[in-house]
Design an enzyme around this catalytic site. Structure first.
Site, PDB file in Angstrom:
ATOM      1  N   SER A  70     -13.207   0.985   3.879  1.00 61.99           N
ATOM      2  CA  SER A  70     -14.244   0.812   2.870  1.00 61.99           C
ATOM      3  C   SER A  70     -13.622   0.252   1.600  1.00 61.99           C
ATOM      4  O   SER A  70     -12.421   0.408   1.357  1.00 61.99           O
ATOM      5  CB  SER A  70     -14.892   2.160   2.556  1.00 61.99           C
ATOM      6  OG  SER A  70     -15.710   2.091   1.406  1.00 61.99           O
ATOM      7  N   TYR A 110     -14.639  11.145  -0.476  1.00 62.23           N
ATOM      8  CA  TYR A 110     -14.811   9.926   0.313  1.00 62.23           C
ATOM      9  C   TYR A 110     -13.686   8.937   0.017  1.00 62.23           C
ATOM     10  O   TYR A 110     -13.083   8.367   0.935  1.00 62.23           O
ATOM     11  CB  TYR A 110     -16.173   9.304   0.011  1.00 62.23           C
ATOM     12  CG  TYR A 110     -16.524   8.131   0.894  1.00 62.23           C
ATOM     13  CD1 TYR A 110     -16.870   8.335   2.231  1.00 62.23           C
ATOM     14  CD2 TYR A 110     -16.509   6.834   0.410  1.00 62.23           C
ATOM     15  CE1 TYR A 110     -17.190   7.263   3.058  1.00 62.23           C
ATOM     16  CE2 TYR A 110     -16.829   5.757   1.225  1.00 62.23           C
ATOM     17  CZ  TYR A 110     -17.164   5.974   2.545  1.00 62.23           C
ATOM     18  OH  TYR A 110     -17.470   4.911   3.363  1.00 62.23           O
ATOM     19  N   LYS A 144     -10.602   7.417   2.453  1.00 61.74           N
ATOM     20  CA  LYS A 144     -10.441   5.977   2.669  1.00 61.74           C
ATOM     21  C   LYS A 144      -9.099   5.473   2.144  1.00 61.74           C
ATOM     22  O   LYS A 144      -8.491   4.578   2.743  1.00 61.74           O
ATOM     23  CB  LYS A 144     -11.596   5.219   2.011  1.00 61.74           C
ATOM     24  CG  LYS A 144     -12.958   5.547   2.605  1.00 61.74           C
ATOM     25  CD  LYS A 144     -13.006   5.313   4.108  1.00 61.74           C
ATOM     26  CE  LYS A 144     -14.380   5.612   4.684  1.00 61.74           C
ATOM     27  NZ  LYS A 144     -14.414   5.433   6.151  1.00 61.74           N
TER      28      LYS A 144
END
Length: 234
Positions: A129, A142, A146
């Site tokens: 991402s 998150y 990543k």
């Protein structure tokens, strides 16, 4: 060619699986939910597995790798997004999100990488991402997952460079998928504000179909305009 793709029940994983099948690549699809759109497709095998449940995962993945020792491509795509201030997450939830967002990918790579090294060829493709490049407000967990995935892919690229195994990281920006269904934000509604899952699948295919002696280290994908839409609370 045979590929294992995680997260094939919807979104990017589904688009990658469909793209591979159209190219005649056999797909073993791993997902927690049933991949209804792919059910009955020639060349597709469904494997129901919760990648977030780490304790039984080594044994399950070992069985899978023994059944498919000839896998040429491994696409590590499964994930989930939850956003909020760090203190909003319980200790247990912090672990659950990092287990799925990073450790499950490490486990899956660990299961198939020795086979690829022994055969002297293969490819790992991590779907990451844009969150791996910049920390964002309320995205601490998150982004952490990543960032870890990006570093992991870079290190594996160095580790496997002499073995014939290629490692690629695809880093898409906001993509129009069910990922945003339960979130309070989404990409803008105009087509120039988001990527489509097929855009990411095309990038994966580019990396896969390249010359075996050339490696696409990383691809970053972005929509033409970055617009974030805040959803109205019901």
């Amino acid at each position: 060619m045979k590929a294992v793709v995680s997260g094939t029940s919807s979104g990017i994983g589904l688009a990658i699986a469909e793209c591979f099948l159209e190219r005649g690549i056999e797909v073993i699809g791993i997902s927690r939910r049933k991949s209804e759109a792919l059910e009955g497709r020639q060349g597709f095998e469904q494997v129901r597995l919760d990648l977030g449940a780490l304790d039984p995962l080594p044994a399950e993945l070992q069985k899978l790798s023994r059944r498919h020792p000839d896998v040429g491509v491994l696409v590590l795509n499964a994930g989930r997004g939850e956003f909020g201030s760090l203190e909003e997450f319980s200790y247990a939830r912090i672990r659950e999100l990092l287990d799925l967002g990073f450790l499950s990918h490490a486990y899956l790579a660990r299961a198939f990488l020795p086979l690829m090294k022994r055969q002297g060829s293969g490819q790992l493709i991590f779907v990451g991402s844009e969150a791996a490049h910049r920390g964002t407000q309320k995205g601490s967990l998150y982004c952490a997952a990543k960032f870890a995935l990006r570093g992991f892919a870079q290190a594996l690229r160095e580790e496997t460079s002499g073995s014939g195994v290629r490692v690629t990281l695809i880093s898409p920006a906001m993509t129009r998928t069910p990922f945003f269904d339960d979130l309070d934000f989404a990409p803008g509604e105009d087509p120039e504000n988001y990527l489509e899952p097929t855009d990411v699948a095309a990038a994966v295919l580019l990396a896969v179909e390249g010359r075996a002696e050339a490696v696409v280290d990383e691809i970053r994908l972005s929509p033409l305009k970055r617009v974030v839409r805040r959803k109205k609370r019901s």
